[in-house]
Scaffold this active site. Structure first.
Site, PDB file in Angstrom:
ATOM      1  N   HIS A 180      -2.814  -1.080  -3.217  1.00 28.04           N
ATOM      2  CA  HIS A 180      -3.978  -0.206  -3.056  1.00 28.04           C
ATOM      3  C   HIS A 180      -3.813   1.009  -3.970  1.00 28.04           C
ATOM      4  O   HIS A 180      -2.884   1.799  -3.812  1.00 28.04           O
ATOM      5  CB  HIS A 180      -4.107   0.251  -1.608  1.00 28.04           C
ATOM      6  CG  HIS A 180      -4.347  -0.873  -0.658  1.00 28.04           C
ATOM      7  ND1 HIS A 180      -4.135  -0.753   0.692  1.00 28.04           N
ATOM      8  CD2 HIS A 180      -4.779  -2.138  -0.849  1.00 28.04           C
ATOM      9  CE1 HIS A 180      -4.431  -1.887   1.288  1.00 28.04           C
ATOM     10  NE2 HIS A 180      -4.830  -2.756   0.368  1.00 28.04           N
ATOM     11  N   ASP A 184      -4.548  -4.578   6.098  1.00 28.57           N
ATOM     12  CA  ASP A 184      -4.947  -5.458   5.002  1.00 28.57           C
ATOM     13  C   ASP A 184      -3.798  -6.417   4.700  1.00 28.57           C
ATOM     14  O   ASP A 184      -2.628  -6.041   4.738  1.00 28.57           O
ATOM     15  CB  ASP A 184      -5.279  -4.626   3.757  1.00 28.57           C
ATOM     16  CG  ASP A 184      -5.849  -5.476   2.628  1.00 28.57           C
ATOM     17  OD1 ASP A 184      -6.446  -6.528   2.904  1.00 28.57           O
ATOM     18  OD2 ASP A 184      -5.698  -5.070   1.450  1.00 28.57           O
ATOM     19  N   SER A 228       0.862  -1.179   0.000  1.00 27.16           N
ATOM     20  CA  SER A 228       0.000   0.000   0.000  1.00 27.16           C
ATOM     21  C   SER A 228       0.902   1.233   0.000  1.00 27.16           C
ATOM     22  O   SER A 228       1.809   1.317  -0.824  1.00 27.16           O
ATOM     23  CB  SER A 228      -0.948  -0.026   1.203  1.00 27.16           C
ATOM     24  OG  SER A 228      -1.893   1.020   1.128  1.00 27.16           O
TER      25      SER A 228
END
Length: 319
Positions: free
Chosen positions: A37, A132, A10
């Site tokens: 992401h 995540d 991310s």
């Protein structure tokens, strides 16, 4: 069976992914799949990585075969998953419910690979906010795969690596500069001998959560893996169920949206601030209406001004 190398990243992930993919050999005997992401409309990540990566780098295409020596990246606004079809591994793309308020998310890829490829999966978590990828890495380990995590001390944002280390029996923690060589060596390891015990089957929660991504699950399935939590989904307003035994704590609604406790708290904080700004706007408009058109209740005007000051103070503290 060929091996899969899965990488989730991310915030700060572009630089880390560039270093790792640049260190992979052109004859890598594995498929590399990456989830980062990104925004919902456009991604230049394949072009960025291709400048230094010796392997072909492209966005994944639905139902395309997974071939050794290629790097596939989850396209914007799609969950990337994998499956076996007639003995052939292939990519699948889904516009399914967001997980951890993002699509693509890391967990769906890791879970699907864990269920379809068991011990032939190597999962790696890099820099990023919140957590995540932790549950997906747990699924990989539960099915006999390997877990690799970037050293949080060198990560631009240490949250995701730290969460993985704190909640998963990680096999390797190392710096990005060392990760390309490690992934290459793990991919080159020979398969288990025929006499070796088979890897464990995918746990029920992995199978159920995989089915949510595909739109094939609902409330009866959710009841198998969780209990009502009393919280509501910030995406659709439905009831959230807390998943049994999940660490960190995780929640899912019956339409499929999923959140860790940290992501849910972050979204609730944003919702509270939005509600405060909305209330402040309404009070200021009411104050203006009374001042310009009514002008008949000084006490009411004072109360409005006091409430406005309270909200302004709360919002100033939240900055």
């Amino acid at each position: 069976m060929q091996k899969l190398i899965l990488i989730g990243a991310s915030a700060g992930g572009v630089a880390a992914l560039t270093h790792i993919t640049a260190a992979l050999p052109a004859d890598l005997p594995a498929t590399v799949l990456i989830v980062m992401h990104i925004g919902a409309r456009h991604s230049l990540l394949p072009d960025i990585l291709q400048k230094r990566c010796p392997l072909p780098v492209t966005h994944a295409v639905d139902r395309a075969p997974l071939l050794p020596g290629q790097v596939l990246i989850a396209p914007p606004d799609c969950h990337l998953t994998v499956e076996q079809h007639d003995g052939q591994p292939r990519a699948r793309l889904w516009h399914g419910p967001k997980e951890n308020y993002t699509r693509p998310a890391i967990d769906p890829l890791f879970r699907s690979a864990a269920a379809a490829f068991d011990g032939h999966v190597i999962g790696a978590i890099l820099t990023g906010y919140l957590d995540d990828g932790t549950a997906g890495l747990q699924a990989i380990k539960a099915c006999g795969g390997q877990a690799v995590v970037q050293d949080p001390q060198e990560a631009q944002v240490p949250d995701m690596p730290a969460s993985a280390i704190g909640n998963v029996a990680v096999d390797h923690v190392l710096r990005v500069a060392e990760m390309g060589a490690l992934l290459t060596s793990l991919a080159a390891l020979p398969p288990e001998a025929p006499s070796a015990p088979p890897p464990p089957p995918a746990p029920t929660w992995v199978k159920v959560e995989n089915s949510f991504v595909q739109g094939k699950a609902g409330l009866p399935d959710l009841q198998r893996i969780g209990k009502p939590s009393g919280y509501t989904c910030p995406e659709c307003g439905g009831a959230l169920w807390q998943l049994d035994g999940a660490a960190p704590a995780r929640f899912r609604c019956h339409t499929g949206h999923a959140f860790t406790a940290r992501v849910l708290a972050h979204l609730q904080e944003e919702a509270v601030e939005a509600a405060l700004w909305s209330a402040l706007r309404a009070l200021q408009e009411q104050q203006r209406l009374e001042q310009e058109l009514l002008r008949d209740d000084p006490q009411r005007a004072e109360k409005l001004q006091a409430n406005i000051a309270i909200l302004q103070g709360l919002l100033a503290k939240s900055i």
